[in-house]
Write a protein that holds these residues in place. Sequence first.
Motif: not given
Length: 187
Positions: A9-10, A13, A59-60, A62-64, A73
């Motif tokens: 995921y990083r 981004l 990036q619509k 963002t995962y937390d 998610w």
Amino acid sequence: MSTQDEELYRRVLHKDKDALETLYDKYEKLLFSFSYKMTNNHGLSEEVVQDVFMKLWTQKGTYDSSKGKFSSWLLTIARNAAVDLMRKKKDTPYELEERDALQTNEPSVEEMYEWKEEATAVREAMRVLNDNQQRAIQLFYFDAKSHREIAEQLGVPLGTVKGRIRMALKHLQTEMNRREGGKERHE
């Protein structure tokens, strides 16, 4: 989120196409089957999967990790995309042949076991919810009803529906965390 998912995921981004492709390969079948259960339409389900990964890439949202698992998610994004597409194409008839043709693409034994295991865990966790919360979750997440439609169907105010869903999700997250406590999870 597994360490591998977190790293991928990083990288997404930072616009790493290989990382996006790896996530796609890992989650495409899960997202497709989830959306197909909602839409009963092969074409719409493919659109949902495409939409999820486009949103991930652009990036619509963002995962937390503090709010839950990465896969959860992605499923939430898929659910929202499926609901949006079904609303846009409400007058489009779904063809039964399309749904029946999909039956030939059966999931692997491993996938079926994993889905059954996850479904069982969620079903068991839902037992902590009261009847009103269970009904609201069923209508919202599995029947793809809007908050307003649920309020009308249940004969309760809109705010009550939103509150039930919000509280149910908090209870479910607490219960799932309690059940997973100490277990090492491999995603």
